[in-house]
Design a protein around this motif. Sequence first.
Motif, PDB file in Angstrom:
ATOM      1  N   TYR A  74      23.203  26.660  15.547  1.00 22.45           N
ATOM      2  CA  TYR A  74      23.905  27.312  16.644  1.00 22.45           C
ATOM      3  C   TYR A  74      23.326  28.700  16.869  1.00 22.45           C
ATOM      4  N   SER A  75      23.024  29.035  18.127  1.00 26.00           N
ATOM      5  CA  SER A  75      22.543  30.389  18.403  1.00 26.00           C
ATOM      6  C   SER A  75      23.499  31.160  19.287  1.00 26.00           C
ATOM      7  N   HIS A  76      24.015  30.517  20.341  1.00 21.86           N
ATOM      8  CA  HIS A  76      24.928  31.207  21.233  1.00 21.86           C
ATOM      9  C   HIS A  76      25.671  30.205  22.111  1.00 21.86           C
ATOM     10  N   MET A  77      26.664  30.699  22.803  1.00 21.34           N
ATOM     11  CA  MET A  77      27.423  29.918  23.778  1.00 21.34           C
ATOM     12  C   MET A  77      27.505  30.764  25.032  1.00 21.34           C
ATOM     13  N   MET A  78      27.358  30.120  26.191  1.00 22.27           N
ATOM     14  CA  MET A  78      27.485  30.831  27.466  1.00 22.27           C
ATOM     15  C   MET A  78      28.369  30.003  28.387  1.00 22.27           C
ATOM     16  N   VAL A  79      29.296  30.677  29.046  1.00 20.93           N
ATOM     17  CA  VAL A  79      30.126  30.028  30.055  1.00 20.93           C
ATOM     18  C   VAL A  79      29.919  30.731  31.383  1.00 20.93           C
ATOM     19  N   GLY A  80      30.194  30.000  32.451  1.00 19.11           N
ATOM     20  CA  GLY A  80      30.063  30.568  33.783  1.00 19.11           C
ATOM     21  C   GLY A  80      31.353  31.194  34.260  1.00 19.11           C
ATOM     22  N   SER A  81      31.215  32.134  35.183  1.00 13.51           N
ATOM     23  CA  SER A  81      32.371  32.804  35.777  1.00 13.51           C
ATOM     24  C   SER A  81      32.116  33.065  37.249  1.00 13.51           C
ATOM     25  N   ASN A  82      33.183  32.995  38.026  1.00 16.23           N
ATOM     26  CA  ASN A  82      33.126  33.344  39.442  1.00 16.23           C
ATOM     27  C   ASN A  82      33.563  34.777  39.695  1.00 16.23           C
ATOM     28  N   ASP A  83      33.994  35.466  38.657  1.00 12.90           N
ATOM     29  CA  ASP A  83      34.463  36.847  38.772  1.00 12.90           C
ATOM     30  C   ASP A  83      34.192  37.550  37.444  1.00 12.90           C
ATOM     31  N   ILE A  84      33.041  38.173  37.321  1.00 13.22           N
ATOM     32  CA  ILE A  84      32.628  38.792  36.061  1.00 13.22           C
ATOM     33  C   ILE A  84      33.593  39.905  35.632  1.00 13.22           C
ATOM     34  N   ASP A  85      34.103  40.694  36.567  1.00 12.24           N
ATOM     35  CA  ASP A  85      35.051  41.758  36.196  1.00 12.24           C
ATOM     36  C   ASP A  85      36.320  41.172  35.593  1.00 12.24           C
ATOM     37  N   ARG A  86      36.842  40.098  36.184  1.00 11.61           N
ATOM     38  CA  ARG A  86      38.031  39.428  35.652  1.00 11.61           C
ATOM     39  C   ARG A  86      37.732  38.846  34.271  1.00 11.61           C
ATOM     40  N   SER A  87      36.565  38.242  34.131  1.00  4.53           N
ATOM     41  CA  SER A  87      36.174  37.673  32.840  1.00  4.53           C
ATOM     42  C   SER A  87      36.020  38.749  31.782  1.00  4.53           C
ATOM     43  N   LYS A  88      35.475  39.901  32.159  1.00  8.13           N
ATOM     44  CA  LYS A  88      35.313  40.989  31.197  1.00  8.13           C
ATOM     45  C   LYS A  88      36.672  41.437  30.677  1.00  8.13           C
ATOM     46  N   LYS A  89      37.639  41.583  31.556  1.00  8.55           N
ATOM     47  CA  LYS A  89      38.988  41.968  31.129  1.00  8.55           C
ATOM     48  C   LYS A  89      39.545  40.941  30.143  1.00  8.55           C
ATOM     49  N   PHE A  90      39.405  39.663  30.476  1.00 12.73           N
ATOM     50  CA  PHE A  90      39.933  38.587  29.638  1.00 12.73           C
ATOM     51  C   PHE A  90      39.230  38.547  28.281  1.00 12.73           C
ATOM     52  N   TYR A  91      37.907  38.461  28.268  1.00 12.21           N
ATOM     53  CA  TYR A  91      37.178  38.322  27.012  1.00 12.21           C
ATOM     54  C   TYR A  91      37.169  39.606  26.182  1.00 12.21           C
ATOM     55  N   ASP A  92      37.170  40.769  26.824  1.00 15.48           N
ATOM     56  CA  ASP A  92      37.323  42.008  26.058  1.00 15.48           C
ATOM     57  C   ASP A  92      38.625  41.968  25.262  1.00 15.48           C
ATOM     58  N   ALA A  93      39.707  41.525  25.896  1.00 10.84           N
ATOM     59  CA  ALA A  93      41.002  41.443  25.207  1.00 10.84           C
ATOM     60  C   ALA A  93      40.936  40.461  24.043  1.00 10.84           C
ATOM     61  N   LEU A  94      40.298  39.297  24.252  1.00  7.59           N
ATOM     62  CA  LEU A  94      40.198  38.315  23.171  1.00  7.59           C
ATOM     63  C   LEU A  94      39.423  38.880  21.990  1.00  7.59           C
ATOM     64  N   PHE A  95      38.234  39.426  22.260  1.00 11.01           N
ATOM     65  CA  PHE A  95      37.405  39.915  21.160  1.00 11.01           C
ATOM     66  C   PHE A  95      38.022  41.123  20.470  1.00 11.01           C
ATOM     67  N   LYS A  96      38.619  42.040  21.223  1.00 13.48           N
ATOM     68  CA  LYS A  96      39.263  43.197  20.606  1.00 13.48           C
ATOM     69  C   LYS A  96      40.426  42.766  19.719  1.00 13.48           C
ATOM     70  N   SER A  97      41.124  41.675  20.073  1.00 11.38           N
ATOM     71  CA  SER A  97      42.270  41.215  19.284  1.00 11.38           C
ATOM     72  C   SER A  97      41.872  40.730  17.892  1.00 11.38           C
ATOM     73  N   VAL A  98      40.593  40.397  17.700  1.00  7.86           N
ATOM     74  CA  VAL A  98      40.122  39.926  16.395  1.00  7.86           C
ATOM     75  C   VAL A  98      39.095  40.893  15.785  1.00  7.86           C
ATOM     76  N   GLY A  99      39.103  42.143  16.253  1.00  8.07           N
ATOM     77  CA  GLY A  99      38.239  43.164  15.674  1.00  8.07           C
ATOM     78  C   GLY A  99      36.828  43.226  16.222  1.00  8.07           C
TER      79      GLY A  99
END
Length: 126
Positions: A2-27
């Motif tokens: 495994y090297s990486h995973m990539m998903v697509g988004s139609n709204d990068i700003d919305r995705s950044k808010k969502f994934y920033d929250a997920l990653f920050k929640s686990v350090g």
Amino acid sequence: MYSHMMVGSNDIDRSKKFYDALFKSVGGPEAMVDPKGRLMYIHNGSIFMVTSPIDGKEATSGNGMTVGFAMESPEQADAWHKAGLEAGGTAIEDPPGVRENPGMNLYLAYLRDPDGNKLCALHQMG
């Protein structure tokens, strides 16, 4: 393998808010943004990326696809799930909890991101 995973988004700003929250929640860190505008999260030796499709077509979620994130504890999975819901994700499948399997019990929590990608927080109970 495994090297990486990539998903697509139609709204990068919305995705950044969502994934920033997920990653920050686990350090983990907030996203780095590369010169092409893709989001890159590097955490615990893995890379997760979010991009607008390079073919210019709409991003769609993969039917039958799940992106799994390893968690250190059930509490960390719960924090991840809560952060995802608060950042625009949708709870799916059974509520977070233990799933008994032959030879292994797993603590699982499922979400869909704002673009419909299926995500799972997984902790092996031992």
